[in-house]
Write a protein that holds these residues in place. Structure first.
Motif, PDB file in Angstrom:
ATOM      1  N   GLY A   1       0.836  -1.196   0.000  1.00 22.86           N
ATOM      2  CA  GLY A   1       0.000   0.000   0.000  1.00 22.86           C
ATOM      3  C   GLY A   1       0.870   1.246   0.000  1.00 22.86           C
ATOM      4  O   GLY A   1       1.687   1.439   0.891  1.00 22.86           O
ATOM      5  N   LEU A   2       0.707   2.095  -1.000  1.00 20.82           N
ATOM      6  CA  LEU A   2       1.567   3.260  -1.175  1.00 20.82           C
ATOM      7  C   LEU A   2       1.007   4.468  -0.438  1.00 20.82           C
ATOM      8  O   LEU A   2      -0.072   4.965  -0.747  1.00 20.82           O
ATOM      9  CB  LEU A   2       1.701   3.568  -2.671  1.00 20.82           C
ATOM     10  N   ASP A   3       1.742   4.954   0.556  1.00 23.05           N
ATOM     11  CA  ASP A   3       1.360   6.153   1.305  1.00 23.05           C
ATOM     12  C   ASP A   3       1.955   7.370   0.600  1.00 23.05           C
ATOM     13  O   ASP A   3       3.176   7.534   0.554  1.00 23.05           O
ATOM     14  CB  ASP A   3       1.893   6.054   2.736  1.00 23.05           C
ATOM     15  N   LEU A   4       1.093   8.219   0.067  1.00 20.44           N
ATOM     16  CA  LEU A   4       1.555   9.382  -0.693  1.00 20.44           C
ATOM     17  C   LEU A   4       1.430  10.690   0.076  1.00 20.44           C
ATOM     18  O   LEU A   4       1.420  11.770  -0.512  1.00 20.44           O
ATOM     19  CB  LEU A   4       0.764   9.471  -2.009  1.00 20.44           C
ATOM     20  N   THR A   5       1.372  10.572   1.389  1.00 18.78           N
ATOM     21  CA  THR A   5       1.288  11.768   2.226  1.00 18.78           C
ATOM     22  C   THR A   5       2.475  12.688   1.956  1.00 18.78           C
ATOM     23  O   THR A   5       3.630  12.271   2.033  1.00 18.78           O
ATOM     24  CB  THR A   5       1.269  11.386   3.717  1.00 18.78           C
TER      25      THR A   5
ATOM     26  N   ILE B   1       3.385  13.930  -0.813  1.00 12.59           N
ATOM     27  CA  ILE B   1       3.922  13.788  -2.164  1.00 12.59           C
ATOM     28  C   ILE B   1       2.874  14.271  -3.170  1.00 12.59           C
ATOM     29  O   ILE B   1       1.779  13.729  -3.246  1.00 12.59           O
ATOM     30  CB  ILE B   1       4.316  12.333  -2.467  1.00 12.59           C
ATOM     31  N   THR B   2       3.210  15.289  -3.915  1.00 12.88           N
ATOM     32  CA  THR B   2       2.267  15.892  -4.861  1.00 12.88           C
ATOM     33  C   THR B   2       2.203  15.128  -6.168  1.00 12.88           C
ATOM     34  O   THR B   2       1.131  14.843  -6.703  1.00 12.88           O
ATOM     35  CB  THR B   2       2.663  17.354  -5.151  1.00 12.88           C
TER      36      THR B   2
ATOM     37  N   THR C   1      11.953  -1.082  -5.339  1.00 16.32           N
ATOM     38  CA  THR C   1      11.146   0.041  -5.830  1.00 16.32           C
ATOM     39  C   THR C   1      11.048   1.101  -4.737  1.00 16.32           C
ATOM     40  O   THR C   1      10.817   0.785  -3.569  1.00 16.32           O
ATOM     41  CB  THR C   1       9.734  -0.422  -6.236  1.00 16.32           C
ATOM     42  N   GLY C   2      11.210   2.351  -5.153  1.00 15.24           N
ATOM     43  CA  GLY C   2      11.083   3.473  -4.236  1.00 15.24           C
ATOM     44  C   GLY C   2      10.210   4.550  -4.839  1.00 15.24           C
ATOM     45  O   GLY C   2       9.737   4.430  -5.982  1.00 15.24           O
ATOM     46  N   VAL C   3      10.004   5.611  -4.085  1.00 10.76           N
ATOM     47  CA  VAL C   3       9.152   6.703  -4.571  1.00 10.76           C
ATOM     48  C   VAL C   3       9.799   8.042  -4.239  1.00 10.76           C
ATOM     49  O   VAL C   3      10.471   8.191  -3.223  1.00 10.76           O
ATOM     50  CB  VAL C   3       7.732   6.619  -3.957  1.00 10.76           C
ATOM     51  N   VAL C   4       9.582   9.008  -5.120  1.00  5.93           N
ATOM     52  CA  VAL C   4      10.063  10.365  -4.903  1.00  5.93           C
ATOM     53  C   VAL C   4       9.065  11.330  -5.539  1.00  5.93           C
ATOM     54  O   VAL C   4       8.441  11.011  -6.552  1.00  5.93           O
ATOM     55  CB  VAL C   4      11.478  10.560  -5.512  1.00  5.93           C
TER      56      VAL C   4
END
Length: 346
Positions: A50-54, A56-57, A162-165
């Protein structure tokens, strides 16, 4: 799976029940990596996260995949398999941090000649430790038994991270300009690159890997070479929060000459002060025993610098302080200049 078994498949060299035992033994290791994003247990057909995008725009997923290379041969010779997984995670997670991304989850792939459940669990235990160090979850993987393709005691290990930015925070090497400062983050040793040359230099299959070596401060060659790759993720994430980082290079295969230019715009180079470098004894020992030219050493190994970070001159002191406060041996090694040479070591 209590009714799943095949005598015919086992006679062909694949024991599927050993695979089930491996999964059961590794579950305790995988549990250490669980975080709020994990949605299910291992054993299904895919790992769910589950991806938490708090905060992150505009999310951008960043992925990296790698293996451990022929360093695995050393683990086999020493019959020590609990740290090689750290290397695997670090090779992937350290790569994606160079984009500014936070690692989220990891998957591993183990190919083996014969599935020895305890050994597989030991390998995965190292992978789990690497995930803990990187702050990501181990959400799945695969163990494949390859009789006839690989010797029974051999295995190979690869992984995927996998990461997120936030798109606005992706590091942009085109912002690098003259006068910017390059900071070194010390490595723990050879890490996971150049081991084909290392094995040749020391004739590793026939070497005494456990005897103390004076040139290595009394440590054995095996212990020194098997030291896991340093994980830079958490210290770099801390730096990103407080300093405008322009570029990051993970110093892997190809050493300084291949990796530092990957984080430079066209027409810019890094002038490295050789006297500033804290070259580790293992690299001096490799060069001595193998009679390896200095240029080749810097074009093969990290030489004691596992990662380089480029910041504006006015941010350099603060960046070094933050990195040191987060456990890194960080120090300035050079500056950016106008040149098309990529790296100049002087």
């Amino acid at each position: 799976m209590k009714n799943s078994r095949s005598e015919s498949y086992a006679a062909a060299g694949v024991d599927i029940t050993a695979g089930y035992k491996s999964v059961e033994l590794m579950k305790k290791h995988i549990a250490r990596t669980k975080n709020e994003g994990c949605l299910d247990d291992v054993g299904g057909f895919g790992g769910c996260f589950g991806l938490d995008l708090t905060g992150i725009t505009e999310p951008v997923l960043v992925s990296g995949t790698d293996g451990v290379g022929t360093k695995i041969k050393l683990a086999m010779l020493l019959d020590k398999h609990d740290t090689i997984g750290i290397d695997c995670v670090a090779m992937c997670a350290n790569d994606i941090i160079c984009c500014g991304a936070k690692p989220l989850f990891f998957l591993d792939y183990i190919a083996c000649g014969k599935n020895y459940p305890e050994k597989i669990a030991e390998i995965v235990g190292g992978v789990a430790e690497g995930c803990v160090q990187a702050g990501c979850a181990l959400i799945g993987g695969e163990t494949a038994e390859h009789p006839g393709l690989m010797p029974e005691d051999d295995y190979d290990l690869a992984g995927y991270c996998t990461g997120v930015v936030d798109k606005s925070k992706i590091l942009d090497k085109n912002t690098v300009t003259d006068g910017d400062v390059v900071i070194a983050l010390a490595s723990t040793g050879v890490h996971s690159n150049g081991f084909s040359l290392v094995r040749k230099v020391f004739d590793i299959e026939n070497a005494d890997l456990t005897a103390p070596v004076a040139d290595l401060g009394g440590k054995s060659l095996g212990e020194t070479l098997l030291t896991p790759t340093k994980m830079y993720v958490k210290s770099m994430l801390a730096l990103f929060k407080e300093v405008k980082v322009k570029a990051v290079s993970h110093i892997t295969g190809g050493g300084f000459y291949e990796n530092i230019p990957r984080a430079l715009p066209e027409g810019k180079s890094v002038k490295v002060e050789k006297s500033a470098l804290r070259i580790l004894p293992i690299f001096e020992y490799i060069a001595k025993v193998g009679n390896i030219p200095e240029r080749d050493m810097f074009n093969t190994f990290n030489m004691g610098v596992g990662m380089s970070v480029t910041v504006a001159k006015e941010d350099a002191e603060k960046a070094v302080e933050i990195l040191r406060a987060n456990g890194e041996d960080a120090y300035i090694i050079g500056e950016v200049i106008t040149s098309d040479e990529g790296v100049i070591i002087c």
